[in-house]
Design an enzyme around this catalytic site. Sequence first.
Site, mmCIF file in Angstrom:
data_model
loop_
_atom_site.group_PDB
_atom_site.id
_atom_site.type_symbol
_atom_site.label_atom_id
_atom_site.label_comp_id
_atom_site.label_asym_id
_atom_site.label_seq_id
_atom_site.Cartn_x
_atom_site.Cartn_y
_atom_site.Cartn_z
ATOM 1 C CG PHE A 294 27.671 78.875 81.518
ATOM 2 C CD1 PHE A 294 27.251 77.690 80.919
ATOM 3 C CD2 PHE A 294 27.935 79.964 80.708
ATOM 4 C CE1 PHE A 294 27.101 77.600 79.546
ATOM 5 C CE2 PHE A 294 27.779 79.884 79.329
ATOM 6 C CZ PHE A 294 27.363 78.700 78.746
ATOM 7 C CD GLN A 295 30.834 79.146 77.808
ATOM 8 O OE1 GLN A 295 31.178 80.326 77.848
ATOM 9 N NE2 GLN A 295 30.508 78.528 76.687
ATOM 10 C CD GLU B 29 37.617 78.328 70.549
ATOM 11 O OE1 GLU B 29 37.404 77.244 69.953
ATOM 12 O OE2 GLU B 29 36.694 79.035 71.008
ATOM 13 C CE LYS C 278 31.906 88.993 81.109
ATOM 14 N NZ LYS C 278 30.658 88.364 80.668
ATOM 15 C CG MET D 180 52.902 57.686 58.988
ATOM 16 S SD MET D 180 54.236 57.163 57.912
ATOM 17 C CE MET D 180 55.162 58.685 57.748
HETATM 18 C C1 TPP Z 1 45.597 64.504 65.835
HETATM 19 C C2 TPP Z 1 46.224 63.249 65.370
HETATM 20 N N1 TPP Z 1 45.536 62.094 65.374
HETATM 21 C C3 TPP Z 1 46.111 60.945 64.940
HETATM 22 C C4 TPP Z 1 47.399 60.930 64.516
HETATM 23 C C5 TPP Z 1 48.042 59.622 64.062
HETATM 24 N N2 TPP Z 1 48.443 59.714 62.663
HETATM 25 C C6 TPP Z 1 49.708 59.998 62.268
HETATM 26 S S1 TPP Z 1 49.884 60.066 60.638
HETATM 27 C C7 TPP Z 1 48.274 59.685 60.386
HETATM 28 C C8 TPP Z 1 47.708 59.550 59.010
HETATM 29 C C9 TPP Z 1 47.711 60.820 58.269
HETATM 30 O O1 TPP Z 1 46.942 60.655 57.132
HETATM 31 P P1 TPP Z 1 46.790 61.792 56.059
HETATM 32 O O2 TPP Z 1 46.508 63.089 56.730
HETATM 33 O O3 TPP Z 1 45.823 61.364 55.037
HETATM 34 O O4 TPP Z 1 48.250 61.909 55.459
HETATM 35 P P2 TPP Z 1 49.128 60.820 54.685
HETATM 36 O O5 TPP Z 1 49.882 60.022 55.687
HETATM 37 O O6 TPP Z 1 48.181 59.969 53.882
HETATM 38 O O7 TPP Z 1 50.032 61.627 53.850
HETATM 39 C C10 TPP Z 1 47.614 59.496 61.598
HETATM 40 C C11 TPP Z 1 46.193 59.115 61.730
HETATM 41 C C12 TPP Z 1 48.099 62.157 64.564
HETATM 42 N N3 TPP Z 1 49.389 62.248 64.206
HETATM 43 N N4 TPP Z 1 47.492 63.285 64.962
#
Ligand code: TPP
Lengths: 577, 176
Positions: free
Chosen positions: A129-130, A67, A179, A492
């Site tokens: 349920f749900q 979803e 529903k 990042m």
């Molecule tokens: C759902 C979610 N969880 C955690 C984060 C924190 N976060 C921001 S950037 C990042 C790393 C992203 O890594 P990747 O997808 O490999 O991309 P890159 O930075 O290596 O290009 C994380 C964990 C986020 N933005 N979104």
Amino acid sequence: METQTIKNTKKSTKTTERISGSEAIVRCLIEEGVKILYGYPGGAIMPVYDELYKYQDKIHHVLTRHEQGATHSAQGYARISGNVGVAMATSGPGATNLITGIADAQIDSTPMVCITGQVSSHLLGSDAFQETDIVGISTPVTKWNCQVTRASQIPEAIAKAFYIAKSGRPGPVLVDITKDAQFEEFDFLYEKCTKVRSYVPIPKTDIKSVEAAAKLINEAKKPFVVWGQGIILSEAEEALKAVIEKAGIPAAWTILGASAIPTSHPLNVGMVGMHGNYAPNVLTNECDVLIAIGMRFDDRVTGKLDEYATQAKVIHFEIDPSEVDKNVKSDVAVLGDAKASLELILPLINENSHTEWHQNFKDLYAIEYEKVIKGDLYPTKEGLTMGEVLKEINIQSKGEAAIVSDVGQHQMIACRYAEFNQTKSNITSGGLGTMGFGLPAAIGAKMAAPEREVVSISGDGGYQMTIQELGTIFQQKAAVKIVVLNNDFLGMVRQWQQLFFDKRYASTEMVNPNFVAIAEGYYIKARKVTKREDLAEAVAEMMASKEAYFLEVCVEKEGNVFPMVPSGASVSDIRLE
Amino acid sequence: MNTEKQLFAISVYTENNIGLLNRISAIFQRRHINIESINSSPSEIEGISKFTIVVSMTEVNIKKIIGQIEKQVEVIKAYYHDLDEVIYQISGLFKIKSELLFEERQIQNIIKESNARIVTVNKDFFVLEKSGKKEEIVALYNQLSIFGIMQYTRSGLIAVTKEEMKISTLLETYNN
Ligand SMILES: Cc1ncc(C[n+]2csc(CCOP(=O)(O)OP(=O)(O)O)c2C)c(N)n1
């Protein structure tokens, strides 16, 4: 008497038809012009799916694999088309899985309508349920929501939902339908909603504020425009161009404003914010009049607030009155729709060129080019850079592609370096920064604009958050181009660990699967590039493909994104290395 | 503008819809603002509810809060007022053992002097009601607590403004 009673009813003369609530839901969607919706079935929404089966020729349901994928696809659809995206789910876990996408759409002002099934009304509140209280859960992240327990309430609820989602500052809306209401028969009649009492989508523009803004602009020696997504949402691209061209104002964009004005436009001076360009960030603190249009001074844009443009008079063009003076105090606030306001101000501003002021941007660009851009786009070191992949995509797509990015380093690189010739071409999760957004959003974008080249760019981390949507791509034959920039890291976060946590790479290294095999497992043509010599040819092959195509590019493991405004620092303290 | 925290009464006129209380209180919750009191009731206009919310905050921030409240689709209008711009009342209820009423002379004096009203008396307890400013009700509480109070509760603040609030005119413009 101070007040009096006012009734808010109107009588209709149209004839009605006796149908079930579930059929009414589908008919309402058709009346709203919905051709595609994204969703996932389940017990509490089954009557609606049954009706969708009947109306297959009018409305195409896309079965996503999760979803969350449905909401992000609906968002991608909305962002490229400007229309409302629609997502549907069953009660309980189906509904809660929508929440991330709803929150993302809320903070990025994306018009979306979500329909959820709910347990029968006699079970409400009994932990059936749900059953989850999705109206309660979604309240803080929706523009509006409601629960419907009678079939006769369905048309009005859905009509209101579409109107509210789309009008004014757009946003996500959720309608939860029990529903029993789906089964119940009633006399159906659909009337589109054109207003909701108490809701003012577009505040009235005060002509005096426009005049005051024009005066400030005309007197400015160093005017500077920062535009945001408001330009794209109000389709004010031409109006903005006319204003900056007439007054000769350098203009920069927030991440969600990207592509509103072509990258190559001489007055387009780049991106502001944490990983924005050097010149617009530094010169924010040197301009004398800062003209913010359709942007909301997000903290990723402003950095340290009490050192943000304190020298400047601030003009804020804004549709949402609650954004005015929320973060940055404005000297003149022009409330209203960006396009209408810009058209009003155009005749009031003087022609100008501000050549000397422009030179400041050029000088700083030259510094950024030497220190950052050259190395990103024309690297001489061994490892492939994310920047050179973007450069190659620019060359092969001639700047015509819509770029859908996920979240992380690759996102910042994509937004910094993608060349855009047309508007609504940059689709990314700005305000929420939702990893996993990219791939499903690209599906929605491609389905909304099949004639356009849609390139999704993800990191190895985010890609795996919604990797199951490869199944949707395969089933729908959605010809998206999927690029994964693989650095075997949550890049990042690793960058922050390197810069601010003594290189302690806690849980950011990823041991990755065979991405090519996975794509091929979904019958998607796939290729992996590890060497610079193969890059151009691989990108060319991808762009030439008529079908979906997966390209993994192994990039340097510890590459960093610069410039950078460290969090909490002032925009003028932007670091180049 | 005053940058000190102070008490404000917020009046919010809304459509009478389920869920709005949630939306409005969430705005305060997100900003970590403790609501001193909240009252929701029908207003002078049929089908329109009125919330009266009392909070302690700075004027700069209350303006932002008002903006966030007004942004909600079903909110018609929100105002904030200094407490001296409104006429307000709070009501307190005190449940006290009946024997005290007859045995402690002092209690009868307190009731008389404070203009409290006896709501009911039976053989076990009697109930006092006192409306007024918060301080008056607290003062009565302090006087009575010496003798022992079985139950005590205080209502939210309700207020009407000294200035006119042109909700009807506003609704008319919405209806046209
Ligand atoms: C759902 C979610 N969880 C955690 C984060 C924190 N976060 C921001 S950037 C990042 C790393 C992203 O890594 P990747 O997808 O490999 O991309 P890159 O930075 O290596 O290009 C994380 C964990 C986020 N933005 N979104």
